[in-house]
Design a protein around this motif. Sequence first.
Motif, PDB file in Angstrom:
ATOM      1  N   ARG A  70      -3.675  12.445   9.534  1.00  0.00           N
ATOM      2  CA  ARG A  70      -4.034  11.092   9.076  1.00  0.00           C
ATOM      3  C   ARG A  70      -4.056  11.046   7.552  1.00  0.00           C
ATOM      4  O   ARG A  70      -3.571  10.088   6.950  1.00  0.00           O
ATOM      5  N   LEU A  71      -4.585  12.073   6.919  1.00  0.00           N
ATOM      6  CA  LEU A  71      -4.610  12.154   5.457  1.00  0.00           C
ATOM      7  C   LEU A  71      -3.189  12.150   4.902  1.00  0.00           C
ATOM      8  O   LEU A  71      -2.891  11.442   3.937  1.00  0.00           O
ATOM      9  N   LYS A  72      -2.304  12.902   5.509  1.00  0.00           N
ATOM     10  CA  LYS A  72      -0.909  12.969   5.062  1.00  0.00           C
ATOM     11  C   LYS A  72      -0.240  11.609   5.205  1.00  0.00           C
ATOM     12  O   LYS A  72       0.488  11.171   4.319  1.00  0.00           O
ATOM     13  N   ALA A  73      -0.501  10.924   6.319  1.00  0.00           N
ATOM     14  CA  ALA A  73       0.082   9.600   6.529  1.00  0.00           C
ATOM     15  C   ALA A  73      -0.429   8.610   5.486  1.00  0.00           C
ATOM     16  O   ALA A  73       0.341   7.796   4.952  1.00  0.00           O
ATOM     17  N   LEU A  74      -1.711   8.677   5.168  1.00  0.00           N
ATOM     18  CA  LEU A  74      -2.275   7.780   4.159  1.00  0.00           C
ATOM     19  C   LEU A  74      -1.708   8.073   2.776  1.00  0.00           C
ATOM     20  O   LEU A  74      -1.445   7.153   1.995  1.00  0.00           O
ATOM     21  N   GLU A  75      -1.491   9.356   2.460  1.00  0.00           N
ATOM     22  CA  GLU A  75      -0.902   9.707   1.167  1.00  0.00           C
ATOM     23  C   GLU A  75       0.528   9.186   1.063  1.00  0.00           C
ATOM     24  O   GLU A  75       0.932   8.683   0.013  1.00  0.00           O
ATOM     25  N   ASP A  76       1.292   9.288   2.140  1.00  0.00           N
ATOM     26  CA  ASP A  76       2.658   8.774   2.143  1.00  0.00           C
ATOM     27  C   ASP A  76       2.679   7.256   1.969  1.00  0.00           C
ATOM     28  O   ASP A  76       3.471   6.719   1.185  1.00  0.00           O
ATOM     29  N   GLU A  77       1.792   6.576   2.690  1.00  0.00           N
ATOM     30  CA  GLU A  77       1.716   5.124   2.578  1.00  0.00           C
ATOM     31  C   GLU A  77       1.301   4.704   1.170  1.00  0.00           C
ATOM     32  O   GLU A  77       1.840   3.754   0.602  1.00  0.00           O
ATOM     33  N   ASN A  78       0.356   5.434   0.597  1.00  0.00           N
ATOM     34  CA  ASN A  78      -0.100   5.137  -0.754  1.00  0.00           C
ATOM     35  C   ASN A  78       1.037   5.302  -1.755  1.00  0.00           C
ATOM     36  O   ASN A  78       1.191   4.490  -2.675  1.00  0.00           O
ATOM     37  N   GLY A  79       1.859   6.323  -1.595  1.00  0.00           N
ATOM     38  CA  GLY A  79       3.000   6.524  -2.477  1.00  0.00           C
ATOM     39  C   GLY A  79       3.999   5.376  -2.389  1.00  0.00           C
ATOM     40  O   GLY A  79       4.527   4.922  -3.412  1.00  0.00           O
ATOM     41  N   LYS A  80       4.254   4.910  -1.172  1.00  0.00           N
ATOM     42  CA  LYS A  80       5.177   3.786  -1.001  1.00  0.00           C
ATOM     43  C   LYS A  80       4.631   2.521  -1.654  1.00  0.00           C
ATOM     44  O   LYS A  80       5.366   1.770  -2.308  1.00  0.00           O
ATOM     45  N   LEU A  81       3.327   2.281  -1.481  1.00  0.00           N
ATOM     46  CA  LEU A  81       2.720   1.094  -2.079  1.00  0.00           C
ATOM     47  C   LEU A  81       2.734   1.167  -3.605  1.00  0.00           C
ATOM     48  O   LEU A  81       2.956   0.155  -4.277  1.00  0.00           O
ATOM     49  N   LYS A  82       2.513   2.344  -4.156  1.00  0.00           N
ATOM     50  CA  LYS A  82       2.575   2.495  -5.612  1.00  0.00           C
ATOM     51  C   LYS A  82       3.971   2.214  -6.132  1.00  0.00           C
ATOM     52  O   LYS A  82       4.138   1.602  -7.187  1.00  0.00           O
ATOM     53  N   LYS A  83       4.976   2.646  -5.396  1.00  0.00           N
ATOM     54  CA  LYS A  83       6.359   2.400  -5.802  1.00  0.00           C
ATOM     55  C   LYS A  83       6.662   0.905  -5.754  1.00  0.00           C
ATOM     56  O   LYS A  83       7.299   0.356  -6.657  1.00  0.00           O
ATOM     57  N   LEU A  84       6.204   0.220  -4.704  1.00  0.00           N
ATOM     58  CA  LEU A  84       6.407  -1.221  -4.607  1.00  0.00           C
ATOM     59  C   LEU A  84       5.718  -1.958  -5.746  1.00  0.00           C
ATOM     60  O   LEU A  84       6.271  -2.901  -6.323  1.00  0.00           O
ATOM     61  N   LEU A  85       4.515  -1.542  -6.088  1.00  0.00           N
ATOM     62  CA  LEU A  85       3.775  -2.161  -7.184  1.00  0.00           C
ATOM     63  C   LEU A  85       4.494  -1.951  -8.510  1.00  0.00           C
ATOM     64  O   LEU A  85       4.610  -2.877  -9.321  1.00  0.00           O
ATOM     65  N   ALA A  86       5.003  -0.756  -8.739  1.00  0.00           N
ATOM     66  CA  ALA A  86       5.727  -0.482  -9.977  1.00  0.00           C
ATOM     67  C   ALA A  86       6.979  -1.342 -10.077  1.00  0.00           C
ATOM     68  O   ALA A  86       7.287  -1.884 -11.156  1.00  0.00           O
ATOM     69  N   ASP A  87       7.707  -1.504  -8.971  1.00  0.00           N
ATOM     70  CA  ASP A  87       8.896  -2.356  -8.972  1.00  0.00           C
ATOM     71  C   ASP A  87       8.536  -3.812  -9.259  1.00  0.00           C
ATOM     72  O   ASP A  87       9.218  -4.495 -10.029  1.00  0.00           O
ATOM     73  N   ALA A  88       7.458  -4.290  -8.647  1.00  0.00           N
ATOM     74  CA  ALA A  88       7.034  -5.668  -8.867  1.00  0.00           C
ATOM     75  C   ALA A  88       6.599  -5.883 -10.317  1.00  0.00           C
ATOM     76  O   ALA A  88       6.914  -6.922 -10.921  1.00  0.00           O
ATOM     77  N   MET A  89       5.896  -4.903 -10.885  1.00  0.00           N
ATOM     78  CA  MET A  89       5.467  -5.027 -12.278  1.00  0.00           C
ATOM     79  C   MET A  89       6.675  -5.016 -13.221  1.00  0.00           C
ATOM     80  O   MET A  89       6.699  -5.739 -14.231  1.00  0.00           O
ATOM     81  N   LEU A  90       7.682  -4.230 -12.919  1.00  0.00           N
ATOM     82  CA  LEU A  90       8.895  -4.180 -13.731  1.00  0.00           C
ATOM     83  C   LEU A  90       9.639  -5.518 -13.661  1.00  0.00           C
ATOM     84  O   LEU A  90      10.091  -6.035 -14.696  1.00  0.00           O
ATOM     85  N   ASP A  91       9.750  -6.078 -12.470  1.00  0.00           N
ATOM     86  CA  ASP A  91      10.390  -7.382 -12.322  1.00  0.00           C
ATOM     87  C   ASP A  91       9.613  -8.457 -13.082  1.00  0.00           C
ATOM     88  O   ASP A  91      10.200  -9.308 -13.751  1.00  0.00           O
ATOM     89  N   ASN A  92       8.293  -8.410 -12.987  1.00  0.00           N
ATOM     90  CA  ASN A  92       7.439  -9.364 -13.677  1.00  0.00           C
ATOM     91  C   ASN A  92       7.618  -9.257 -15.183  1.00  0.00           C
ATOM     92  O   ASN A  92       7.716 -10.270 -15.883  1.00  0.00           O
ATOM     93  N   SER A  93       7.658  -8.047 -15.681  1.00  0.00           N
ATOM     94  CA  SER A  93       7.850  -7.830 -17.114  1.00  0.00           C
ATOM     95  C   SER A  93       9.211  -8.352 -17.571  1.00  0.00           C
ATOM     96  O   SER A  93       9.323  -8.977 -18.633  1.00  0.00           O
TER      97      SER A  93
END
Length: 88
Positions: free
Chosen positions: A55-78
Amino acid sequence: MKRSRFTEDQIIGVLKEHEAGISVADLCRKHGVSDAIVYKWKAKYGGMDVSEAKRLKALEDENGKLKKLLADAMLDNSALKDLLEKKW
């Protein structure tokens, strides 16, 4: 990032052996890892069951994907802000 050659099941098994009384030096020799790795595993997975570790591994993977999505959205916004600030 380098992938571990040990699964969560194997790591939990090594930690269970340590809890049973086998010394860290013996575990390192038996499994071919350094003592620093055993202590790192103990800090991360100590007291967990296999299901909790997965479960910890799955949450870490999901967190990584969400961070990548956030970074892409922030780049588009900028980029959009820079485009709107330019005078035509």
